[in-house]
Design an enzyme around this catalytic site. Structure first.
Site, PDB file in Angstrom:
ATOM      1  N   ARG A 130      56.368  65.445 160.892  1.00  0.00           N
ATOM      2  CA  ARG A 130      56.536  66.855 160.524  1.00  0.00           C
ATOM      3  C   ARG A 130      55.702  67.210 159.289  1.00  0.00           C
ATOM      4  O   ARG A 130      55.607  66.421 158.353  1.00  0.00           O
ATOM      5  CB  ARG A 130      58.022  67.071 160.227  1.00  0.00           C
ATOM      6  CG  ARG A 130      58.424  68.489 160.103  1.00  0.00           C
ATOM      7  CD  ARG A 130      59.869  68.634 160.444  1.00  0.00           C
ATOM      8  NE  ARG A 130      60.700  68.500 159.259  1.00  0.00           N
ATOM      9  CZ  ARG A 130      61.934  68.977 159.191  1.00  0.00           C
ATOM     10  NH1 ARG A 130      62.477  69.595 160.222  1.00  0.00           N
ATOM     11  NH2 ARG A 130      62.634  68.813 158.112  1.00  0.00           N
ATOM     12  N   ARG A 162      56.997  66.813 153.462  1.00  0.00           N
ATOM     13  CA  ARG A 162      58.064  66.893 152.469  1.00  0.00           C
ATOM     14  C   ARG A 162      58.480  65.495 152.044  1.00  0.00           C
ATOM     15  O   ARG A 162      58.523  64.589 152.870  1.00  0.00           O
ATOM     16  CB  ARG A 162      59.274  67.617 153.081  1.00  0.00           C
ATOM     17  CG  ARG A 162      59.103  69.111 153.076  1.00  0.00           C
ATOM     18  CD  ARG A 162      60.100  69.828 153.935  1.00  0.00           C
ATOM     19  NE  ARG A 162      61.427  69.232 153.979  1.00  0.00           N
ATOM     20  CZ  ARG A 162      62.404  69.680 154.763  1.00  0.00           C
ATOM     21  NH1 ARG A 162      62.195  70.714 155.547  1.00  0.00           N
ATOM     22  NH2 ARG A 162      63.569  69.097 154.766  1.00  0.00           N
ATOM     23  N   ARG A 173      69.123  60.537 155.118  1.00  0.00           N
ATOM     24  CA  ARG A 173      69.611  61.848 155.558  1.00  0.00           C
ATOM     25  C   ARG A 173      70.426  61.739 156.848  1.00  0.00           C
ATOM     26  O   ARG A 173      71.403  62.458 157.035  1.00  0.00           O
ATOM     27  CB  ARG A 173      68.432  62.816 155.759  1.00  0.00           C
ATOM     28  CG  ARG A 173      67.796  63.212 154.425  1.00  0.00           C
ATOM     29  CD  ARG A 173      66.468  63.883 154.626  1.00  0.00           C
ATOM     30  NE  ARG A 173      66.586  65.192 155.248  1.00  0.00           N
ATOM     31  CZ  ARG A 173      65.592  65.807 155.878  1.00  0.00           C
ATOM     32  NH1 ARG A 173      64.422  65.223 156.008  1.00  0.00           N
ATOM     33  NH2 ARG A 173      65.770  67.007 156.371  1.00  0.00           N
TER      34      ARG A 173
HETATM   35  P1  AMP Z   1      67.233  70.696 155.255  1.00  0.00           P
HETATM   36  O1  AMP Z   1      65.907  71.336 155.169  1.00  0.00           O
HETATM   37  O2  AMP Z   1      68.274  71.584 155.895  1.00  0.00           O
HETATM   38  O3  AMP Z   1      67.223  69.339 155.883  1.00  0.00           O
HETATM   39  O4  AMP Z   1      67.739  70.507 153.741  1.00  0.00           O
HETATM   40  C1  AMP Z   1      66.996  69.725 152.832  1.00  0.00           C
HETATM   41  C2  AMP Z   1      67.930  69.197 151.750  1.00  0.00           C
HETATM   42  O5  AMP Z   1      68.544  70.297 151.061  1.00  0.00           O
HETATM   43  C3  AMP Z   1      69.087  68.360 152.243  1.00  0.00           C
HETATM   44  O6  AMP Z   1      68.710  67.017 152.465  1.00  0.00           O
HETATM   45  C4  AMP Z   1      70.066  68.511 151.088  1.00  0.00           C
HETATM   46  O7  AMP Z   1      69.665  67.739 149.966  1.00  0.00           O
HETATM   47  C5  AMP Z   1      69.871  69.967 150.709  1.00  0.00           C
HETATM   48  N1  AMP Z   1      70.796  70.845 151.455  1.00  0.00           N
HETATM   49  C6  AMP Z   1      70.485  71.721 152.453  1.00  0.00           C
HETATM   50  N2  AMP Z   1      71.575  72.362 152.890  1.00  0.00           N
HETATM   51  C7  AMP Z   1      72.609  71.895 152.150  1.00  0.00           C
HETATM   52  C8  AMP Z   1      74.016  72.159 152.119  1.00  0.00           C
HETATM   53  N3  AMP Z   1      74.587  73.055 152.946  1.00  0.00           N
HETATM   54  N4  AMP Z   1      74.769  71.478 151.218  1.00  0.00           N
HETATM   55  C9  AMP Z   1      74.223  70.596 150.381  1.00  0.00           C
HETATM   56  N5  AMP Z   1      72.920  70.279 150.359  1.00  0.00           N
HETATM   57  C10 AMP Z   1      72.114  70.925 151.234  1.00  0.00           C
END
Ligand code: AMP
Length: 223
Positions: A130, A162, A173
């Protein structure tokens, strides 16, 4: 017309971003992408961004007290009056409960939770290919490459990987997803809100299935 309040659930890399963009481009729904909001805060160096960065880089969840208020504010905003699609929130049961309470206070409901499921081994393959542009548009080296290698289609900016899409962080993750986010599947199933989709299908097929469900949720809401 009745509002439509949707949650996209699924592991990182399941295609929530791709499908969320497609679903909201033709609907008057506010698309709330928690990860993008947090990444923008990190980039701008706001207090929130400074506090969130270390958690994000490590693949951990950002603490609830930083995230919940931020997202509920968007849910309560004028832009979300006709409905919303939440992507990346809730990420644990405490967030799910906070969202349910906030909507309850407003006399609103969740219309449906769309779970896009993909096995772990596919996720690792997907996320490591990605790349993202400055504007946040996501590409994939194999499945959705830009027209010019390494450059965004819209503004020609360099595509980057990223930090949290690097293999060790992906595994972290996924572990966080299974431990903290997956319990939301049973949480929403018990509320009769869960709809499952096979995220290993082609994006067009996943989109078609999602649209079918979204249309029927809209009809149910209108009755
Ligand atoms: P994502 O792009 O949705 O995978 O989010 C990237 C990162 O942001 C995640 O690995 C978390 O560190 C943080 N993050 C995103 N959404 C949340 C949430 N609802 N609660 C806590 N951390 C979040």
């Amino acid at each position: 017309m009745a509002e439509l309040n949707l949650i996209l659930l699924g592991p990182p890399g399941a295609g929530k971003g791709t499908q969320g963009e497609r679903l909201t481009s033709k609907e008057t729904l506010e698309y709330v992408v928690t990860g993008n909001i947090l990444r923008a805060a990190v980039k701008e160096g706001t207090d929130l961004g400074v506090q969130a960065k270390a958690f994000m880089d490590a693949g951990d969840l950002v603490p609830d007290e930083l995230v919940i208020g931020l997202i509920l504010e968007r849910v309560r905003s004028e832009e979300a009056a006709e409905g919303f699609v939440l992507d990346g929130f809730p990420r644990n049961v405490a967030q799910g409960e906070a969202l349910g309470e906030a909507l309850g206070e407003l006399g609103r409901d969740i219309s449906g939770v769309l779970l896009i499921d993909v096995p772990d081994e596919d996720i690792v393959r997907r996320l490591s290919g990605r790349r993202v542009s400055q504007s946040g548009r996501i590409y994939h080296l194999e499945h959705d490459p830009p027209k010019v290698p390494g450059k965004a289609d819209d503004d020609g900016s360099d595509l980057i990987q990223r930090d949290d899409d690097k293999p060790e962080t992906i595994r972290k993750r996924l572990a966080v997803y299974h431990e903290q986010t997956e319990p939301l599947v049973a949480f929403y199933e018990a509320q009769g809100l869960l709809h499952r989709f096979d995220g290993t299908a082609a994006p067009e097929e996943v989109e078609a299935q999602l649209r079918k469900t979204v249309s029927s949720l809209r009809l149910e809401g209108a009755i």
